[in-house]
Design a protein around this motif. Sequence first.
Motif, PDB file in Angstrom:
ATOM      1  N   VAL A 104       0.818  -1.345  -0.070  1.00 62.25           N
ATOM      2  CA  VAL A 104       0.050   0.157  -0.008  1.00 62.25           C
ATOM      3  C   VAL A 104       0.896   1.342  -0.082  1.00 62.25           C
ATOM      4  O   VAL A 104       0.606   2.238  -0.838  1.00 62.25           O
ATOM      5  CB  VAL A 104      -1.101  -0.120   1.276  1.00 62.25           C
ATOM      6  CG1 VAL A 104      -1.741   1.476   1.363  1.00 62.25           C
ATOM      7  CG2 VAL A 104      -2.018  -1.389   0.942  1.00 62.25           C
ATOM      8  N   LEU A 105       1.951   1.214   0.705  1.00 60.62           N
ATOM      9  CA  LEU A 105       2.788   2.436   0.853  1.00 60.62           C
ATOM     10  C   LEU A 105       3.427   2.734  -0.502  1.00 60.62           C
ATOM     11  O   LEU A 105       3.707   3.650  -1.094  1.00 60.62           O
ATOM     12  CB  LEU A 105       3.979   2.128   1.874  1.00 60.62           C
ATOM     13  CG  LEU A 105       3.120   2.317   3.487  1.00 60.62           C
ATOM     14  CD1 LEU A 105       4.437   2.187   4.293  1.00 60.62           C
ATOM     15  CD2 LEU A 105       2.838   3.898   3.656  1.00 60.62           C
ATOM     16  N   ASP A 106       3.929   1.713  -1.228  1.00 52.94           N
ATOM     17  CA  ASP A 106       4.468   1.647  -2.557  1.00 52.94           C
ATOM     18  C   ASP A 106       3.425   2.193  -3.342  1.00 52.94           C
ATOM     19  O   ASP A 106       3.878   2.979  -4.251  1.00 52.94           O
ATOM     20  CB  ASP A 106       5.032   0.148  -3.081  1.00 52.94           C
ATOM     21  CG  ASP A 106       6.266   0.026  -2.143  1.00 52.94           C
ATOM     22  OD1 ASP A 106       7.067   0.950  -1.584  1.00 52.94           O
ATOM     23  OD2 ASP A 106       6.893  -1.172  -2.262  1.00 52.94           O
ATOM     24  N   LEU A 107       2.524   1.735  -3.562  1.00 56.87           N
ATOM     25  CA  LEU A 107       1.326   2.305  -4.499  1.00 56.87           C
ATOM     26  C   LEU A 107       0.946   3.605  -4.322  1.00 56.87           C
ATOM     27  O   LEU A 107       0.770   4.241  -5.132  1.00 56.87           O
ATOM     28  CB  LEU A 107       0.155   1.229  -4.287  1.00 56.87           C
ATOM     29  CG  LEU A 107      -0.075  -0.074  -4.886  1.00 56.87           C
ATOM     30  CD1 LEU A 107      -1.338  -0.764  -4.411  1.00 56.87           C
ATOM     31  CD2 LEU A 107       0.443  -0.032  -6.359  1.00 56.87           C
ATOM     32  N   LEU A 108       0.976   4.265  -2.863  1.00 57.45           N
ATOM     33  CA  LEU A 108       0.899   5.512  -2.545  1.00 57.45           C
ATOM     34  C   LEU A 108       1.910   6.407  -3.215  1.00 57.45           C
ATOM     35  O   LEU A 108       1.848   7.343  -3.910  1.00 57.45           O
ATOM     36  CB  LEU A 108       0.530   5.732  -1.102  1.00 57.45           C
ATOM     37  CG  LEU A 108      -0.799   5.454  -0.478  1.00 57.45           C
ATOM     38  CD1 LEU A 108      -0.565   5.451   0.752  1.00 57.45           C
ATOM     39  CD2 LEU A 108      -1.840   6.260  -1.305  1.00 57.45           C
ATOM     40  N   GLY A 109       3.140   6.003  -2.999  1.00 54.15           N
ATOM     41  CA  GLY A 109       4.275   6.427  -3.567  1.00 54.15           C
ATOM     42  C   GLY A 109       4.070   6.683  -5.082  1.00 54.15           C
ATOM     43  O   GLY A 109       4.710   7.564  -5.577  1.00 54.15           O
ATOM     44  N   TYR A 110       3.577   5.572  -5.592  1.00 55.05           N
ATOM     45  CA  TYR A 110       3.636   5.526  -7.094  1.00 55.05           C
ATOM     46  C   TYR A 110       2.496   6.717  -7.547  1.00 55.05           C
ATOM     47  O   TYR A 110       2.788   7.477  -8.585  1.00 55.05           O
ATOM     48  CB  TYR A 110       3.026   4.165  -7.703  1.00 55.05           C
ATOM     49  CG  TYR A 110       2.553   3.785  -9.113  1.00 55.05           C
ATOM     50  CD1 TYR A 110       3.764   3.513  -9.828  1.00 55.05           C
ATOM     51  CD2 TYR A 110       1.261   4.029  -9.353  1.00 55.05           C
ATOM     52  CE1 TYR A 110       3.351   3.370 -11.195  1.00 55.05           C
ATOM     53  CE2 TYR A 110       0.970   3.563 -10.646  1.00 55.05           C
ATOM     54  CZ  TYR A 110       2.235   3.395 -11.868  1.00 55.05           C
ATOM     55  OH  TYR A 110       1.701   3.242 -13.112  1.00 55.05           O
ATOM     56  N   VAL A 111       1.389   6.654  -6.877  1.00 59.09           N
ATOM     57  CA  VAL A 111       0.617   7.635  -7.285  1.00 59.09           C
ATOM     58  C   VAL A 111       0.868   9.084  -7.121  1.00 59.09           C
ATOM     59  O   VAL A 111       0.850   9.965  -7.991  1.00 59.09           O
ATOM     60  CB  VAL A 111      -0.889   7.588  -6.572  1.00 59.09           C
ATOM     61  CG1 VAL A 111      -1.785   8.681  -7.031  1.00 59.09           C
ATOM     62  CG2 VAL A 111      -1.393   6.042  -7.189  1.00 59.09           C
ATOM     63  N   VAL A 112       1.529   9.218  -5.756  1.00 60.63           N
ATOM     64  CA  VAL A 112       1.964  10.608  -5.544  1.00 60.63           C
ATOM     65  C   VAL A 112       3.203  11.152  -6.536  1.00 60.63           C
ATOM     66  O   VAL A 112       3.111  12.279  -6.785  1.00 60.63           O
ATOM     67  CB  VAL A 112       2.430  10.706  -4.012  1.00 60.63           C
ATOM     68  CG1 VAL A 112       3.059  12.040  -3.802  1.00 60.63           C
ATOM     69  CG2 VAL A 112       1.172  10.424  -3.004  1.00 60.63           C
ATOM     70  N   GLY A 113       4.028  10.088  -6.768  1.00 58.30           N
ATOM     71  CA  GLY A 113       5.242  10.342  -7.691  1.00 58.30           C
ATOM     72  C   GLY A 113       4.629  10.768  -9.003  1.00 58.30           C
ATOM     73  O   GLY A 113       5.220  11.772  -9.636  1.00 58.30           O
ATOM     74  N   TRP A 114       3.675  10.085  -9.636  1.00 61.68           N
ATOM     75  CA  TRP A 114       3.061  10.083 -10.886  1.00 61.68           C
ATOM     76  C   TRP A 114       2.536  11.961 -10.970  1.00 61.68           C
ATOM     77  O   TRP A 114       2.827  12.598 -11.965  1.00 61.68           O
ATOM     78  CB  TRP A 114       2.075   9.220 -11.306  1.00 61.68           C
ATOM     79  CG  TRP A 114       2.141   9.130 -12.834  1.00 61.68           C
ATOM     80  CD1 TRP A 114       1.487  10.158 -13.656  1.00 61.68           C
ATOM     81  CD2 TRP A 114       2.590   8.122 -13.662  1.00 61.68           C
ATOM     82  NE1 TRP A 114       1.611   9.542 -14.839  1.00 61.68           N
ATOM     83  CE2 TRP A 114       1.987   8.247 -14.928  1.00 61.68           C
ATOM     84  CE3 TRP A 114       3.313   6.923 -13.240  1.00 61.68           C
ATOM     85  CZ2 TRP A 114       2.432   7.460 -16.106  1.00 61.68           C
ATOM     86  CZ3 TRP A 114       3.484   6.081 -14.268  1.00 61.68           C
ATOM     87  CH2 TRP A 114       3.233   6.179 -15.541  1.00 61.68           C
ATOM     88  N   VAL A 115       1.399  11.841 -10.095  1.00 58.57           N
ATOM     89  CA  VAL A 115       0.668  13.204 -10.018  1.00 58.57           C
ATOM     90  C   VAL A 115       1.631  14.415  -9.585  1.00 58.57           C
ATOM     91  O   VAL A 115       1.668  15.580 -10.232  1.00 58.57           O
ATOM     92  CB  VAL A 115      -0.440  13.104  -9.150  1.00 58.57           C
ATOM     93  CG1 VAL A 115      -1.169  14.471  -8.918  1.00 58.57           C
ATOM     94  CG2 VAL A 115      -1.455  11.993  -9.664  1.00 58.57           C
ATOM     95  N   GLY A 116       2.389  14.000  -8.680  1.00 59.25           N
ATOM     96  CA  GLY A 116       3.331  15.210  -7.889  1.00 59.25           C
ATOM     97  C   GLY A 116       4.345  15.744  -9.216  1.00 59.25           C
ATOM     98  O   GLY A 116       4.584  16.891  -9.110  1.00 59.25           O
ATOM     99  N   PHE A 117       4.989  14.840 -10.055  1.00 56.69           N
ATOM    100  CA  PHE A 117       5.766  15.161 -11.176  1.00 56.69           C
ATOM    101  C   PHE A 117       5.051  16.123 -12.046  1.00 56.69           C
ATOM    102  O   PHE A 117       5.497  17.088 -12.841  1.00 56.69           O
ATOM    103  CB  PHE A 117       6.618  14.146 -11.498  1.00 56.69           C
ATOM    104  CG  PHE A 117       7.551  14.734 -12.737  1.00 56.69           C
ATOM    105  CD1 PHE A 117       8.645  15.532 -12.586  1.00 56.69           C
ATOM    106  CD2 PHE A 117       7.331  14.482 -14.153  1.00 56.69           C
ATOM    107  CE1 PHE A 117       9.557  16.136 -13.292  1.00 56.69           C
ATOM    108  CE2 PHE A 117       8.112  14.940 -15.157  1.00 56.69           C
ATOM    109  CZ  PHE A 117       9.125  15.897 -14.636  1.00 56.69           C
ATOM    110  N   ALA A 118       3.860  15.673 -12.472  1.00 52.96           N
ATOM    111  CA  ALA A 118       3.101  16.104 -13.159  1.00 52.96           C
ATOM    112  C   ALA A 118       2.804  17.799 -12.721  1.00 52.96           C
ATOM    113  O   ALA A 118       2.939  18.804 -13.769  1.00 52.96           O
ATOM    114  CB  ALA A 118       1.838  15.388 -13.642  1.00 52.96           C
TER     115      ALA A 118
END
Length: 191
Positions: free
Chosen positions: A75-89
């Motif tokens: 779950v933490l890895d998935l949250l990091g995935y989403v935050v990273g994707w949206v955050g960089f955008a």
Amino acid sequence: MAGSWGTALHGALLLARGRAEGLQLIAAPPEDEMTVAARSFWAAVLCLPAFLCLHLLDWAQGRVPMPDQPGQALVLDLLGYVVGWVGFALLSHVMAASLGRDHRWPIFITAWNWCNVVQYLILTGAIVPELLHVPPLVAQTLWLAAMGWALWLEWYATRLSLAVPGFTAALLVATDFTLGLFLLGFTESIR
């Protein structure tokens, strides 16, 4: 048709081969560019299986981050995935505006999203030699080459789509990479 997944992926594959015309397949008419850019975030969904595969293969090699609570680690890895994707955008939008390239941001983010699919394919393919138990030096060399190609692809697509010098494109790629490392470190620190 501008914005179709197949056309966009074909464009990203052309970019991965160093062919600038790939950007034309990803581009949309000015009146549709924000819609096409928004739809390109479906690339994150397409990349999710590869992301999970890379994490599960890492875990299969005995590198489970939380052996007693693997579900929480996932779950933490998935949250990091989403935050990273949206955050960089979001961050790239601010950076493009500061460079005076905000008018080119839609094509940039569209190319970045679809090139991520190719990057994940490259990285997932690079893990296969380790699974086949090839000598570690060969597996590590292939992984390093795949990482280099993935970073080069992002740099190339960034340089073309934002129409910026190579150094500026490298700064954007470094920002993306640094954000990913920060999120990885953060998720590991709260485990």
